[in-house]
Design an enzyme around this catalytic site. Structure first.
Site, PDB file in Angstrom:
ATOM      1  N   ASP A 193       0.848  -1.195   0.000  1.00 17.02           N
ATOM      2  CA  ASP A 193       0.000   0.000   0.000  1.00 17.02           C
ATOM      3  C   ASP A 193       0.884   1.245   0.000  1.00 17.02           C
ATOM      4  OD1 ASP A 193      -2.082   2.012   0.616  1.00 17.02           O
ATOM      5  OD2 ASP A 193      -3.315   0.228   0.750  1.00 17.02           O
ATOM      6  N   HIS A 247       1.513   1.487  -3.283  1.00 18.45           N
ATOM      7  CA  HIS A 247       0.711   2.569  -3.852  1.00 18.45           C
ATOM      8  C   HIS A 247       1.431   3.917  -3.856  1.00 18.45           C
ATOM      9  CE1 HIS A 247      -3.441   0.453  -3.165  1.00 18.45           C
ATOM     10  NE2 HIS A 247      -2.581  -0.299  -3.816  1.00 18.45           N
TER      11      HIS A 247
END
Ligand code: NAG
Ligand code: NAG
Ligand code: NAG
Ligand code: NAG
Ligand code: NAG
Ligand code: NAG
Length: 351
Positions: free
Chosen positions: A173, A196
């Site tokens: 993430d 991410h």
């Protein structure tokens, strides 16, 4: 054992060491019972606790080696003096998502002034080995804003003067995400991926948030992530703070789906209905010397989806060059914003 002695006697030690007070007081997690290949959460937490209470500059050390930190952990201030965490080893993280306790980040730093995270180590969230995370995380977001279930690498909130330097972060993430109430946060020489990317937000999901101002990401590589540099604010949400003075410079993207993204319609579950635009004002954002490769993502590598109610102000691109791997040029889409483009801008927001 002698280390143990110095640990428990911070202030006495400091009296002895007061003539060399420029040298930070060391808190090695090994001296707090940290053992390679085992869970160091307790050792780290205890070391942090003592370091934070120390009234002179302190440094929490994670030496070379592999350690585990399988749960969400939060390191809170305020601390009595500047504090540094130096990680030279590899810290392996969340394997089982059910262990996530709070807002969905792995290592949290909050309410701290003058904090530095450094070292040649790796925060390895083991994200890719987790099938749960191979899906689009965001699909796990539940109905109400502010309850997204994901696993940020480092989450920083309500802090001032924080530096994250010379680190590698791969989580599945966000490598570093900023919550509300942050000022003067710098991320420099950090290798990010997979995951991410770097993110401000998501913000606006709650009332009573504090503004974010002064976030610099410099000289970083972002490799194999879905987003590179992202600011996200919730649609249909009460938050009305400002996000300002963001500087992203000297960034290399490698196979990033959406290298640059300002998303003020953030609503992963699509349950917001997008009835109301975000009330958050984003201003003074500079992207300078950003280059590298994008992977195909609905055709757009640069997406600025600003709020209809609060269009983004003073967004500046200076020397941006994003290409697909095959050398062809992707597209940019820029809505509710009129960015300034100087130097090379590829792809351009301008029609
Ligand atoms: C640090 O704390 C100790 C005892 O708690 C005290 O004696 C000392 O003066 C303090 N030093 C500073 C610089 O405040
Ligand atoms: C930028 O990052 C690279 C690689 O991480 C490092 O070798 C270099 O010293 C950094 N440059 C600056 C100016 O910090
Ligand atoms: C980028 O990540 C891929 C996959 O993890 C890795 O194979 C590659 O070496 C990385 N590239 C750079 C330049 O670090
Ligand atoms: C945000 O909303 C609150 C009430 O909900 C209001 O008092 C405040 O002035 C607003 N702030 C901004 C920056 O618009
Ligand atoms: C390059 O790759 C992109 C993304 O996969 C694709 O849309 C485009 O058609 C390719 N261009 C060429 C010349 O192959
Ligand atoms: C940007 O906004 C448009 C219009 O609301 C929407 O269709 C599109 O999906 C958004 N793009 C992203 C990447 O959020």
């Amino acid at each position: 054992m002698y280390l143990k002695l110095s640990i428990t006697t911070c202030s006495i030690f400091m009296l002895l060491a007061s003539s060399v007070s420029a040298i930070p007081k060391m808190f090695d997690i090994i001296a707090y019972g940290g053992v390679p290949n085992e869970d160091i959460t307790q050792a780290f937490t205890n070391a942090w606790y003592d370091a934070c209470a120390c009234n002179v500059s302190s440094k929490v050390m994670v030496p070379r080696g592999t350690f585990k930190m399988p749960n969400t952990v939060t390191f809170s201030g305020p601390c009595k003096a500047p504090i540094e965490v130096k990680v030279d080893g590899t810290i392996q993280g969340i394997i089982n998502p059910s262990t996530l306790k709070q807002e969905g980040s792995w290592v949290n730093f909050e309410y701290i002034n003058f904090f530095t995270l450094s070292g040649s180590g790796i925060f390895d969230g083991l994200g890719v080995s987790n099938p749960w995370k191979q899906d689009d995380f965001d699909a796990f977001t539940v109905s109400a804003p502010g309850e997204s279930v994901n696993t940020d690498g480092l989450h920083i909130s309500k802090s001032t003067n924080v530096n994250v330097i010379n680190s590698r972060i791969g989580t599945g993430d966000d490598c570093v995400s900023l919550g509300d109430g942050n000022t003067q946060i710098t991320v420099q020489n950090v290798n990010c991926g997979p995951g991410h990317g770097f993110s401000v937000g998501s913000l606006g999901g709650k009332k009573n948030e504090q503004p974010v101002t002064g976030f610099t990401v410099r000289n970083c590589t972002i490799n194999s992530t879905s987003n590179g540099l992202r600011v996200k604010t919730w649609a249909d949400a009460p938050g009305n703070i400002s996000i300002s003075n963001l500087l992203f410079e000297d960034i290399t993207m490698i196979n990033v789906k959406t290298p640059i993204l300002i998303d003020q319609e953030y609503c992963p579950s699509k349950k917001c209905g997008n009835k109301e635009p975000s009330k958050i004002q984003i201003s003074d954002v500079t992207f300078r010397n950003i280059k590298g490769t994008a992977t195909l993502n609905y055709g757009h590598s640069i997406v600025l989806n600003c709020s209809k109610e609060k269009p983004c102000k003073n967004v500046r691109f200076d020397n941006v060059d994003i290409k697909y791997n095959n050398g062809s040029m992707p597209l940019a889409t820029c809505v509710n914003v009129d960015p300034i483009e100087v130097g090379l801008m590829s792809p351009s927001c301008k029609p």
